[in-house]
Design a protein around this motif. Structure first.
Motif, PDB file in Angstrom:
ATOM      1  N   LEU A  82     -22.301  94.473  63.218  1.00 51.83           N
ATOM      2  CA  LEU A  82     -22.888  92.982  63.403  1.00 51.83           C
ATOM      3  C   LEU A  82     -23.173  92.368  61.881  1.00 51.83           C
ATOM      4  O   LEU A  82     -24.209  93.003  61.222  1.00 51.83           O
ATOM      5  CB  LEU A  82     -24.126  93.152  64.240  1.00 51.83           C
ATOM      6  CG  LEU A  82     -24.727  91.692  64.674  1.00 51.83           C
ATOM      7  CD1 LEU A  82     -23.673  91.121  65.367  1.00 51.83           C
ATOM      8  CD2 LEU A  82     -25.834  92.346  65.465  1.00 51.83           C
ATOM      9  N   ILE A  83     -22.726  91.137  61.794  1.00 53.17           N
ATOM     10  CA  ILE A  83     -22.860  90.379  60.225  1.00 53.17           C
ATOM     11  C   ILE A  83     -23.539  89.014  60.955  1.00 53.17           C
ATOM     12  O   ILE A  83     -22.887  88.337  61.648  1.00 53.17           O
ATOM     13  CB  ILE A  83     -21.570  90.273  59.772  1.00 53.17           C
ATOM     14  CG1 ILE A  83     -20.806  91.670  59.386  1.00 53.17           C
ATOM     15  CG2 ILE A  83     -21.913  89.550  58.368  1.00 53.17           C
ATOM     16  CD1 ILE A  83     -19.470  91.330  58.673  1.00 53.17           C
ATOM     17  N   GLU A  84     -24.816  89.116  60.715  1.00 48.37           N
ATOM     18  CA  GLU A  84     -25.603  87.924  61.148  1.00 48.37           C
ATOM     19  C   GLU A  84     -25.432  87.021  60.107  1.00 48.37           C
ATOM     20  O   GLU A  84     -26.314  86.984  59.032  1.00 48.37           O
ATOM     21  CB  GLU A  84     -27.090  88.296  61.452  1.00 48.37           C
ATOM     22  CG  GLU A  84     -27.136  89.274  62.734  1.00 48.37           C
ATOM     23  CD  GLU A  84     -28.269  90.078  62.531  1.00 48.37           C
ATOM     24  OE1 GLU A  84     -28.938  90.720  63.670  1.00 48.37           O
ATOM     25  OE2 GLU A  84     -28.917  90.388  61.440  1.00 48.37           O
ATOM     26  N   PHE A  85     -24.849  85.983  60.035  1.00 41.86           N
ATOM     27  CA  PHE A  85     -24.279  85.265  58.589  1.00 41.86           C
ATOM     28  C   PHE A  85     -25.014  84.086  58.514  1.00 41.86           C
ATOM     29  O   PHE A  85     -24.846  83.266  57.445  1.00 41.86           O
ATOM     30  CB  PHE A  85     -22.746  85.093  58.574  1.00 41.86           C
ATOM     31  CG  PHE A  85     -22.165  84.178  59.559  1.00 41.86           C
ATOM     32  CD1 PHE A  85     -21.818  84.467  60.932  1.00 41.86           C
ATOM     33  CD2 PHE A  85     -21.932  82.891  59.209  1.00 41.86           C
ATOM     34  CE1 PHE A  85     -21.181  83.820  61.652  1.00 41.86           C
ATOM     35  CE2 PHE A  85     -21.351  81.915  59.927  1.00 41.86           C
ATOM     36  CZ  PHE A  85     -21.069  82.278  61.338  1.00 41.86           C
ATOM     37  N   THR A  86     -25.589  83.282  59.598  1.00 47.63           N
ATOM     38  CA  THR A  86     -26.553  82.153  59.482  1.00 47.63           C
ATOM     39  C   THR A  86     -27.495  82.170  60.573  1.00 47.63           C
ATOM     40  O   THR A  86     -27.302  82.290  61.656  1.00 47.63           O
ATOM     41  CB  THR A  86     -25.619  80.855  59.304  1.00 47.63           C
ATOM     42  OG1 THR A  86     -26.515  79.532  59.214  1.00 47.63           O
ATOM     43  CG2 THR A  86     -24.748  80.901  60.516  1.00 47.63           C
ATOM     44  N   ASN A  87     -28.766  81.769  59.836  1.00 43.75           N
ATOM     45  CA  ASN A  87     -29.887  81.577  60.838  1.00 43.75           C
ATOM     46  C   ASN A  87     -30.331  80.107  60.898  1.00 43.75           C
ATOM     47  O   ASN A  87     -31.072  79.702  61.703  1.00 43.75           O
ATOM     48  CB  ASN A  87     -31.097  82.266  60.573  1.00 43.75           C
ATOM     49  CG  ASN A  87     -31.696  81.776  59.506  1.00 43.75           C
ATOM     50  OD1 ASN A  87     -31.174  80.966  58.912  1.00 43.75           O
ATOM     51  ND2 ASN A  87     -32.971  82.358  59.332  1.00 43.75           N
ATOM     52  N   PHE A  88     -29.182  78.951  60.475  1.00 44.54           N
ATOM     53  CA  PHE A  88     -29.446  77.656  60.928  1.00 44.54           C
ATOM     54  C   PHE A  88     -28.896  77.497  62.224  1.00 44.54           C
ATOM     55  O   PHE A  88     -27.823  78.094  62.776  1.00 44.54           O
ATOM     56  CB  PHE A  88     -28.519  76.826  59.901  1.00 44.54           C
ATOM     57  CG  PHE A  88     -29.106  76.632  58.671  1.00 44.54           C
ATOM     58  CD1 PHE A  88     -29.822  75.774  58.398  1.00 44.54           C
ATOM     59  CD2 PHE A  88     -29.049  77.708  57.633  1.00 44.54           C
ATOM     60  CE1 PHE A  88     -30.408  75.347  57.071  1.00 44.54           C
ATOM     61  CE2 PHE A  88     -29.518  77.354  56.488  1.00 44.54           C
ATOM     62  CZ  PHE A  88     -30.258  76.353  56.090  1.00 44.54           C
ATOM     63  N   CYS A  89     -29.541  76.606  63.204  1.00 39.15           N
ATOM     64  CA  CYS A  89     -28.853  76.426  64.394  1.00 39.15           C
ATOM     65  C   CYS A  89     -29.319  74.904  64.820  1.00 39.15           C
ATOM     66  O   CYS A  89     -30.436  74.559  64.540  1.00 39.15           O
ATOM     67  CB  CYS A  89     -29.438  77.365  65.531  1.00 39.15           C
ATOM     68  SG  CYS A  89     -28.877  77.185  67.086  1.00 39.15           S
ATOM     69  N   LYS A  90     -28.417  74.281  65.504  1.00 37.94           N
ATOM     70  CA  LYS A  90     -28.383  72.848  65.622  1.00 37.94           C
ATOM     71  C   LYS A  90     -29.245  72.755  67.142  1.00 37.94           C
ATOM     72  O   LYS A  90     -29.605  71.685  67.621  1.00 37.94           O
ATOM     73  CB  LYS A  90     -27.408  72.076  65.852  1.00 37.94           C
ATOM     74  CG  LYS A  90     -26.322  72.348  66.649  1.00 37.94           C
ATOM     75  CD  LYS A  90     -24.910  71.506  66.726  1.00 37.94           C
ATOM     76  CE  LYS A  90     -24.118  71.822  67.754  1.00 37.94           C
ATOM     77  NZ  LYS A  90     -24.335  71.788  69.110  1.00 37.94           N
ATOM     78  N   ASN A  91     -29.221  73.918  67.875  1.00 38.14           N
ATOM     79  CA  ASN A  91     -29.729  73.876  69.224  1.00 38.14           C
ATOM     80  C   ASN A  91     -31.469  74.364  69.149  1.00 38.14           C
ATOM     81  O   ASN A  91     -31.927  74.818  68.293  1.00 38.14           O
ATOM     82  CB  ASN A  91     -29.101  74.846  70.114  1.00 38.14           C
ATOM     83  CG  ASN A  91     -27.573  74.353  69.986  1.00 38.14           C
ATOM     84  OD1 ASN A  91     -27.328  73.201  69.917  1.00 38.14           O
ATOM     85  ND2 ASN A  91     -26.571  75.274  70.372  1.00 38.14           N
ATOM     86  N   ASN A  92     -31.879  74.098  70.178  1.00 39.27           N
ATOM     87  CA  ASN A  92     -33.150  74.282  70.474  1.00 39.27           C
ATOM     88  C   ASN A  92     -33.742  74.888  71.595  1.00 39.27           C
ATOM     89  O   ASN A  92     -34.709  74.538  72.550  1.00 39.27           O
ATOM     90  CB  ASN A  92     -33.954  72.864  70.411  1.00 39.27           C
ATOM     91  CG  ASN A  92     -35.241  72.465  69.515  1.00 39.27           C
ATOM     92  OD1 ASN A  92     -35.616  73.540  68.840  1.00 39.27           O
ATOM     93  ND2 ASN A  92     -35.570  71.209  69.320  1.00 39.27           N
ATOM     94  N   CYS A  93     -32.846  75.894  71.873  1.00 44.82           N
ATOM     95  CA  CYS A  93     -33.274  76.762  73.139  1.00 44.82           C
ATOM     96  C   CYS A  93     -34.819  77.278  73.429  1.00 44.82           C
ATOM     97  O   CYS A  93     -35.193  77.633  72.132  1.00 44.82           O
ATOM     98  CB  CYS A  93     -32.350  77.953  73.158  1.00 44.82           C
ATOM     99  SG  CYS A  93     -30.602  77.523  73.185  1.00 44.82           S
ATOM    100  N   TYR A  94     -35.319  76.987  74.219  1.00 42.25           N
ATOM    101  CA  TYR A  94     -36.791  77.439  74.282  1.00 42.25           C
ATOM    102  C   TYR A  94     -37.197  78.749  74.023  1.00 42.25           C
ATOM    103  O   TYR A  94     -38.403  79.096  73.724  1.00 42.25           O
ATOM    104  CB  TYR A  94     -37.467  76.857  75.766  1.00 42.25           C
ATOM    105  CG  TYR A  94     -36.903  75.505  75.978  1.00 42.25           C
ATOM    106  CD1 TYR A  94     -37.413  74.464  75.041  1.00 42.25           C
ATOM    107  CD2 TYR A  94     -36.779  74.905  77.167  1.00 42.25           C
ATOM    108  CE1 TYR A  94     -37.014  73.105  75.258  1.00 42.25           C
ATOM    109  CE2 TYR A  94     -36.598  73.816  77.476  1.00 42.25           C
ATOM    110  CZ  TYR A  94     -36.827  72.665  76.598  1.00 42.25           C
ATOM    111  OH  TYR A  94     -36.266  71.581  76.995  1.00 42.25           O
ATOM    112  N   TYR A  95     -36.497  79.836  74.209  1.00 42.52           N
ATOM    113  CA  TYR A  95     -36.619  81.134  74.135  1.00 42.52           C
ATOM    114  C   TYR A  95     -36.267  81.758  72.464  1.00 42.52           C
ATOM    115  O   TYR A  95     -36.902  82.663  72.428  1.00 42.52           O
ATOM    116  CB  TYR A  95     -35.701  81.972  75.242  1.00 42.52           C
ATOM    117  CG  TYR A  95     -34.215  81.643  75.018  1.00 42.52           C
ATOM    118  CD1 TYR A  95     -33.370  82.043  74.200  1.00 42.52           C
ATOM    119  CD2 TYR A  95     -33.929  80.825  76.332  1.00 42.52           C
ATOM    120  CE1 TYR A  95     -32.226  81.708  74.187  1.00 42.52           C
ATOM    121  CE2 TYR A  95     -32.627  80.373  76.055  1.00 42.52           C
ATOM    122  CZ  TYR A  95     -31.673  80.904  75.194  1.00 42.52           C
ATOM    123  OH  TYR A  95     -30.322  80.373  75.235  1.00 42.52           O
ATOM    124  N   CYS A  96     -35.675  80.842  71.936  1.00 37.56           N
ATOM    125  CA  CYS A  96     -35.181  81.555  70.732  1.00 37.56           C
ATOM    126  C   CYS A  96     -35.622  81.329  69.460  1.00 37.56           C
ATOM    127  O   CYS A  96     -35.990  80.269  69.064  1.00 37.56           O
ATOM    128  CB  CYS A  96     -33.719  80.963  70.583  1.00 37.56           C
ATOM    129  SG  CYS A  96     -32.688  81.751  69.197  1.00 37.56           S
TER     130      CYS A  96
END
Ligand code: 5AD
Ligand code: FES
Length: 373
Positions: A82-96
């Protein structure tokens, strides 16, 4: 319950009413099976013992699932780096924990060169499947994703490339596929419309997510879906709709893990999902989808020190050791106390092999394609 479990094994299905009975049978662990519902009452923080006590019915369910898994896959456990290559996210899921609105989180992106370096390390450890996972990060345009996939594919033609980068247009998915990505992971998260609205802000929709999954399948990807166990207001009926949706989609891979809290999300006051419920669902999924690739997830390893071992013995047949650069691992914080954040990739490889062996299973480092179904 014995008859129900046998019936599920033979028919690979149960009626709604029977399924609910199985989902709600008592657990021998001290957990609430549906923790974030009004019925669960107060939640004192409980420490789970190292050796959990399950009921005879739970043991029978796990054992039956393990039997089916052995009939299909023997004792093989497939590894995906597993390569987690970015932790930028345009979404706003309430759990994450990597949602857009967490301004306190340090964000990172890996360059193509960084990603290739992770893959090189993984290849050296024997991995023949790489999973590129990230938040929905618009910096990675289709062109950049295709460039990364092409480079990986050229350098490691004997490896399977899996993408897990969220909801995109059909055209984008087609481009990635042409570039050499063969598998795609996109959990549906919950198949209940009402429950989906509790977990996600208005700009996201369940119908679009489902559409993405059907597009991916139609294009020819091996598709993985799945859901979190124990999210806010998840009822037995929600889980039933997850199972029914999975029957409709018939994915190759099904990833589930307990919901785990994160202090910087709107759900910070929720409590963790249940380990027993997650294991129960792994077994039910194995019986419904004997051919499926089902991971013992990192979340399962986080909620309990032996969570992944329990997962394997309840029917899971995949593990996904972390290949991300150690210095960024803590930042890919979907939830709290995530394991493997201080380890080097080699340590995770050894650790995973030992864990599989402890349950009588063995690691297989080939591509691990799904059995026909
Ligand atoms: N707890 C457990 N799993 C989570 N995910 C996201 N946030 C959490 C959380 N707080 C899962 C989602 C997503 C996957 C990458 O991680 O199911 O699809
Ligand atoms: Fe990473 Fe065990 S798998 S430390």
């Amino acid at each position: 319950m014995k008859e129900l479990i046998e019936k599920l094994k033979i028919n690979r299905d149960l009626s709604d009413e029977e399924m609910i009975r199985l989902l709600t049978m008592p657990t021998g662990t001290d957990e609430s099976l549906f923790p974030n519902t009004p019925e669960a009452g107060a939640h004192p923080v409980k420490r789970l013992p190292l050796n959990l006590q399950f009921t005879d019915d739970e043991e029978l369910l796990f054992g039956t699932a393990d039997e089916v898994r052995r009939a299909e896959y023997g004792t093989a456990v497939y590894v995906r780096g597993l390569i987690e290559f970015t932790n930028f996210c345009k979404n706003n899921c309430y759990y994450c924990g990597i949602r857009r609105d967490d301004a306190g989180l340090t964000r990172y992106r890996l360059s193509k060169e960084d990603i290739l370096k992770c893959a090189e390390e993984g290849y050296g450890l024997g991995y023949r499947t790489f999973v590129l996972q990230g938040g929905e990060d618009l910096y990675y345009t289709d062109q950049r994703i295709c460039d990364i996939v092409l480079s990986l594919h050229q350098k490691y033609p004997d490896c399977a490339i899996t993408l897990s980068i969220g909801e995109k247009s059909r055209e984008s998915y087609e481009k990635y596929f042409k570039a050499g990505a063969e598998r795609y992971l996109l959990r549906h998260e919950t198949a209940s419309e009402e429950h989906y609205r509790i977990l996600h802000p208005a700009e996201l929709s369940l119908s679009h997510r489902k559409q993405c999954l059907f597009d991916l399948k139609d294009i020819g990807y091996q598709v993985g879906s799945g859901f979190m166990v124990g999210t806010l207001k998840q009822t037995p009926e929600c889980i039933l709709s997850d199972l029914r949706f999975l029957q409709e989609l018939a994915p190759d891979m099904i990833g589930i893990g307990p919901y785990l809290t994160h202090h910087a999300t709107p759900f910070k006051n929720c409590c963790n999902g249940s380990l027993a419920m997650t294991l129960r669902l792994i077994s039910i999924l194995r019986l419904m989808f004997p051919y499926a690739l089902i991971p013992a997830t990192t979340a399962l390893g986080t909620i309990h020190p032996k969570g992944r071992e329990y997962g394997l013995s309840a029917g899971a047949n995949v593990v996904m050791p972390n290949l991300s650069p150690t210095k960024f691992r803590k930042l890919y914080s979907l939830y709290e106390n995530k394991i493997c954040t201080g380890e080097l990739s080699k340590a995770c490889a050894d650790c995973i092999a030992a864990r599989a062996a402890s349950g009588g299973y063995h690691i297989v480092t080939d591509r691990g394609d799904v059995m026909g179904h």
